[in-house]
Design an enzyme around this catalytic site. Structure first.
Site, PDB file in Angstrom:
ATOM      1  N   GLY A  44       0.848  -1.192   0.000  1.00 34.86           N
ATOM      2  CA  GLY A  44       0.000   0.000   0.000  1.00 34.86           C
ATOM      3  C   GLY A  44       0.875   1.230   0.000  1.00 34.86           C
ATOM      4  O   GLY A  44       1.999   1.195   0.516  1.00 34.86           O
ATOM      5  N   GLN A  49       3.205  10.003   0.975  1.00 32.82           N
ATOM      6  CA  GLN A  49       4.452   9.279   1.236  1.00 32.82           C
ATOM      7  C   GLN A  49       5.471   9.467   0.112  1.00 32.82           C
ATOM      8  O   GLN A  49       6.631   9.107   0.256  1.00 32.82           O
ATOM      9  CB  GLN A  49       4.181   7.776   1.383  1.00 32.82           C
ATOM     10  CG  GLN A  49       3.443   7.397   2.644  1.00 32.82           C
ATOM     11  CD  GLN A  49       3.327   5.900   2.747  1.00 32.82           C
ATOM     12  OE1 GLN A  49       2.422   5.293   2.182  1.00 32.82           O
ATOM     13  NE2 GLN A  49       4.273   5.272   3.445  1.00 32.82           N
ATOM     14  N   CYS A  93       5.584  -0.111   7.369  1.00 32.49           N
ATOM     15  CA  CYS A  93       5.269   1.127   6.656  1.00 32.49           C
ATOM     16  C   CYS A  93       6.512   1.581   5.910  1.00 32.49           C
ATOM     17  O   CYS A  93       7.595   1.652   6.505  1.00 32.49           O
ATOM     18  CB  CYS A  93       4.824   2.193   7.655  1.00 32.49           C
ATOM     19  SG  CYS A  93       4.425   3.768   6.870  1.00 32.49           S
ATOM     20  N   LEU A  94       6.363   1.877   4.628  1.00 32.97           N
ATOM     21  CA  LEU A  94       7.530   2.286   3.838  1.00 32.97           C
ATOM     22  C   LEU A  94       8.140   3.588   4.352  1.00 32.97           C
ATOM     23  O   LEU A  94       9.308   3.863   4.092  1.00 32.97           O
ATOM     24  CB  LEU A  94       7.159   2.414   2.354  1.00 32.97           C
ATOM     25  CG  LEU A  94       6.744   1.103   1.653  1.00 32.97           C
ATOM     26  CD1 LEU A  94       6.390   1.359   0.198  1.00 32.97           C
ATOM     27  CD2 LEU A  94       7.831   0.049   1.757  1.00 32.97           C
ATOM     28  N   HIS A 135      -4.688   1.749   7.181  1.00 36.25           N
ATOM     29  CA  HIS A 135      -3.325   2.299   7.319  1.00 36.25           C
ATOM     30  C   HIS A 135      -3.097   3.420   6.299  1.00 36.25           C
ATOM     31  O   HIS A 135      -2.604   4.494   6.643  1.00 36.25           O
ATOM     32  CB  HIS A 135      -2.306   1.160   7.128  1.00 36.25           C
ATOM     33  CG  HIS A 135      -0.869   1.567   7.221  1.00 36.25           C
ATOM     34  ND1 HIS A 135      -0.036   1.129   8.230  1.00 36.25           N
ATOM     35  CD2 HIS A 135      -0.112   2.359   6.424  1.00 36.25           C
ATOM     36  CE1 HIS A 135       1.173   1.666   8.058  1.00 36.25           C
ATOM     37  NE2 HIS A 135       1.158   2.403   6.961  1.00 36.25           N
ATOM     38  N   GLU A 136      -3.513   3.176   5.053  1.00 34.47           N
ATOM     39  CA  GLU A 136      -3.260   4.175   3.992  1.00 34.47           C
ATOM     40  C   GLU A 136      -4.174   5.394   4.127  1.00 34.47           C
ATOM     41  O   GLU A 136      -3.736   6.523   3.910  1.00 34.47           O
ATOM     42  CB  GLU A 136      -3.425   3.538   2.608  1.00 34.47           C
ATOM     43  CG  GLU A 136      -2.489   2.361   2.309  1.00 34.47           C
ATOM     44  CD  GLU A 136      -1.036   2.612   2.630  1.00 34.47           C
ATOM     45  OE1 GLU A 136      -0.576   3.772   2.538  1.00 34.47           O
ATOM     46  OE2 GLU A 136      -0.339   1.648   2.997  1.00 34.47           O
ATOM     47  N   HIS A 139      -2.739   7.732   6.521  1.00 34.47           N
ATOM     48  CA  HIS A 139      -1.695   8.578   5.929  1.00 34.47           C
ATOM     49  C   HIS A 139      -2.318   9.814   5.275  1.00 34.47           C
ATOM     50  O   HIS A 139      -1.848  10.935   5.468  1.00 34.47           O
ATOM     51  CB  HIS A 139      -0.919   7.815   4.839  1.00 34.47           C
ATOM     52  CG  HIS A 139       0.217   6.986   5.353  1.00 34.47           C
ATOM     53  ND1 HIS A 139       1.222   7.493   6.141  1.00 34.47           N
ATOM     54  CD2 HIS A 139       0.526   5.676   5.169  1.00 34.47           C
ATOM     55  CE1 HIS A 139       2.093   6.521   6.423  1.00 34.47           C
ATOM     56  NE2 HIS A 139       1.689   5.410   5.851  1.00 34.47           N
TER      57      HIS A 139
HETATM   58 CO    CO Z   1       2.498   3.540   5.852  1.00 33.12          CO
END
Ligand code: CO
Length: 168
Positions: A44, A49, A93-94, A135-136, A139
């Site tokens: 995701g 991000q 998480c990236l 989660h996304e 963000h």
């Molecule tokens: Co993330």
């Protein structure tokens, strides 16, 4: 290829803006976001991000197809319209390279969004698909998974993350 912004960059703390029109620029961003997500082994990715302040996120849970029926989808201006149940999942998480945190989320959600063809979509998501979506969308609202935990758990995660970024 887009660069991934890592915590504590300020853009991760700011809510994103609605997308008015899915034009050429947005379509090319979507393409680049998929390339960037795959290159980094993510499932995701939210636009902020990659330093773009749009309410736009992508999900592809195909790498976890043993676990769930995967989805591969673009969500523009997404909202959650219903939620229930509970699931705890160890998330990555990236924007927090190397850190994993157990987060409690809804196990079932109904969502609305528009897709890359400007069509309205409504979906019901469960399990890992619901976790990644929450989660996304967090963000996009300027919230990271660190904001979803408290107390000692949070302090330990912050310490661990500080060590992880020092190594690089
Ligand atoms: Co993330």
């Amino acid at each position: 290829m887009l660069d991934i912004v890592t915590y504590p960059n300020d853009i991760l703390k700011k809510p994103t803006k609605k997308v008015d029109k899915v034009d050429k620029e947005i379509k090319s961003i979507i393409k680049e976001m998929f390339q960037t997500m795959y290159k980094n082994d993510g499932i995701g990715l939210a636009a902020n991000q990659v330093n773009l302040p749009f309410s736009l996120m992508i999900i592809d849970t195909t790498p976890r197809k043993e676990e769930i029926v995967p989805i591969k989808e673009v969500f523009i201006n997404p909202v959650i319209t219903e939620s229930s149940g509970e699931i705890t999942y160890k998330e990555g998480c990236l924007s927090f390279p190397g850190l994993q945190i157990e987060v409690k989320r809804f196990s079932f959600i109904k969502i609305k969004a528009i897709n890359e063809n400007e069509e309205e979509i409504e979906k019901e998501l469960t399990g890992l698909n619901a976790v990644v979506f929450q989660h996304e969308i967090d963000h996009l609202n300027g919230i990271t998974f660190l904001d979803r935990i408290k107390g000692i758990k949070k302090r330990l995660a912050v310490e661990k993350y500080k060590k992880l970024i020092k190594k690089d």
